[in-house]
Design an enzyme around this catalytic site. Structure first.
Site, PDB file in Angstrom:
ATOM      1  CG  ASP A   1      11.633  -4.245  -3.304  1.00  0.00           C
ATOM      2  OD1 ASP A   1      12.150  -3.946  -2.226  1.00  0.00           O
ATOM      3  OD2 ASP A   1      10.703  -3.592  -3.815  1.00  0.00           O
TER       4      ASP A   1
ATOM      5  CB  SER B   1      10.687   3.826  -1.730  1.00  0.00           C
ATOM      6  OG  SER B   1      10.483   3.178  -0.486  1.00  0.00           O
TER       7      SER B   1
ATOM      8  CD  GLN C   1      15.805  -5.348 -11.379  1.00  0.00           C
ATOM      9  OE1 GLN C   1      15.183  -6.356 -11.700  1.00  0.00           O
ATOM     10  NE2 GLN C   1      17.044  -5.382 -10.900  1.00  0.00           N
TER      11      GLN C   1
ATOM     12  N   GLY D   1       0.798  -1.222   0.000  1.00  0.00           N
ATOM     13  CA  GLY D   1       0.000   0.000   0.000  1.00  0.00           C
ATOM     14  C   GLY D   1       0.829   1.269   0.000  1.00  0.00           C
TER      15      GLY D   1
ATOM     16  CG  HIS E   1       3.070   0.529  -5.348  1.00  0.00           C
ATOM     17  ND1 HIS E   1       3.273   1.616  -4.535  1.00  0.00           N
ATOM     18  CD2 HIS E   1       3.596  -0.530  -4.677  1.00  0.00           C
ATOM     19  CE1 HIS E   1       3.887   1.231  -3.432  1.00  0.00           C
ATOM     20  NE2 HIS E   1       4.100  -0.061  -3.483  1.00  0.00           N
TER      21      HIS E   1
ATOM     22  CG  LEU F   1      -1.157   1.849  -3.856  1.00  0.00           C
ATOM     23  CD1 LEU F   1      -2.423   1.584  -4.671  1.00  0.00           C
ATOM     24  CD2 LEU F   1      -0.240   0.636  -3.877  1.00  0.00           C
TER      25      LEU F   1
END
Ligand code: AMP
Length: 281
Positions: free
Chosen positions: A148, A183, A146, A29, A35, A31
């Site tokens: 993460d 992020s 990507q 969440g 995302h 967002l």
């Protein structure tokens, strides 16, 4: 858009028409465009799109930021409606880890390195919750970022080892104009820390430039990244890495593909970033 915490309701939607293709985007969440790039890719490749929103407690260590992780369900749902998402699965801890829960999914070596060295219990939490989400939704495709990079490698390994019947799709990192990878944790930076945070991307660039100029030694490339970060007074290096993108082991020499990555603290906010690189033979 169906919004539910109930697994049974997800299953009803999922199996209403078994001929339809489903894409799943797992998120915690709060967002942002990163995302949404996954959601849009899923939208373009599937008949139905499910997004999960769940801040999974088992992937946070006791001293990490679970309690202060940013959350805004109303805003997230508004955004997902605009993206024409079909189903949002937003469970709570009782639904995901009910009384008596005691099963874990663990990927071994890949999870001990990089993020796993700094966060030894993290990936066990991730693989367990992702396996549950895969079983609950049973999508044809699951979308990861990507951003993460290690998570994507670990999830692919799990999918292969446990024969999950789905494709893992990994989407490129979405960045702010100044290079900072988007992020949810960026929200926790002070204005001064936010101004300093593009240093991660600059460090990756510096190593890539050195590589392009002929530097192949892993140690030297790691040193270049560390120096760039250390020049920023508000930043503290957790790790810098030049690794094999498949095994995630540190490279002595870069021959072809490599994953440059790093984790950096700004106060108690920990940011990660990475850049896959390739050196032509
Ligand atoms: P999170 O909510 O942080 O767990 O992220 C959910 C998914 O979005 C993960 O697969 C992330 O890798 C992905 N993601 C997060 N930030 C970005 C970004 N800046 N660019 C691309 N994907 C991202």
């Amino acid at each position: 858009m169906i919004v539910t915490r109930a697994i049974a309701e997800i299953r009803v939607a999922r199996w209403e028409d078994p001929s339809l293709q489903w894409g799943l985007v797992p998120t915690m969440g709060y967002l942002h465009e990163g995302h949404l790039s996954l959601v849009r890719r899923a939208r373009s490749e599937n008949d139905r799109v499910a997004v999960s929103i769940y801040v999974n407690p088992t992937q946070f260590a006791p001293d990490e930021d679970l309690d202060v992780y940013p959350r805004d369900m109303e805003r997230d749902l508004r955004i997902l409606r605009e993206e024409e998402v079909d189903v949002v699965f937003a469970p709570d801890d009782e639904v995901m880890y009910g009384p008596g829960f005691q099963t874990e999914v663990r990927v071994r070596e890949l999870t001990q390195l990089l993020e796993g060295a700094s966060r030894p219990t993290h990936f066990q939490g991730v693989t367990t919750v992702v396996a549950k989400l895969f079983n609950i939704v049973q999508p044809h495709r699951a979308y990861f970022g990507q951003k993460d990079a290690q998570q994507a490698v670990v999830v692919r390994r799990m999918v292969q080892d446990l024969n999950f019947n789905l494709d893992v799709v990994v989407c490129p990192i979405v960045r702010e104009e100044d290079g900072l990878a988007q992020s949810s944790r960026n929200e926790r930076l002070t204005p001064e820390q936010r101004a300093a945070a593009p240093v991660l991307h600059r460090a990756l660039h510096a190593a890539r430039s050195a590589l392009q100029s002929g530097e192949r030694r892993g140690d030297r490339l790691r040193e270049i990244m560390a120096r760039v970060v250390e020049a920023e007074p508000l930043a503290r290096v957790d790790y810098v890495s030049v690794a094999n993108p498949g095994t995630l082991r540190e490279l002595d020499l870069v021959h072809d593909d490599a994953l440059l990555s790093l984790a950096v603290y700004f106060g108690d906010v920990r940011l990660i970033d990475n850049m896959p690189v390739n050196v032509p033979e």
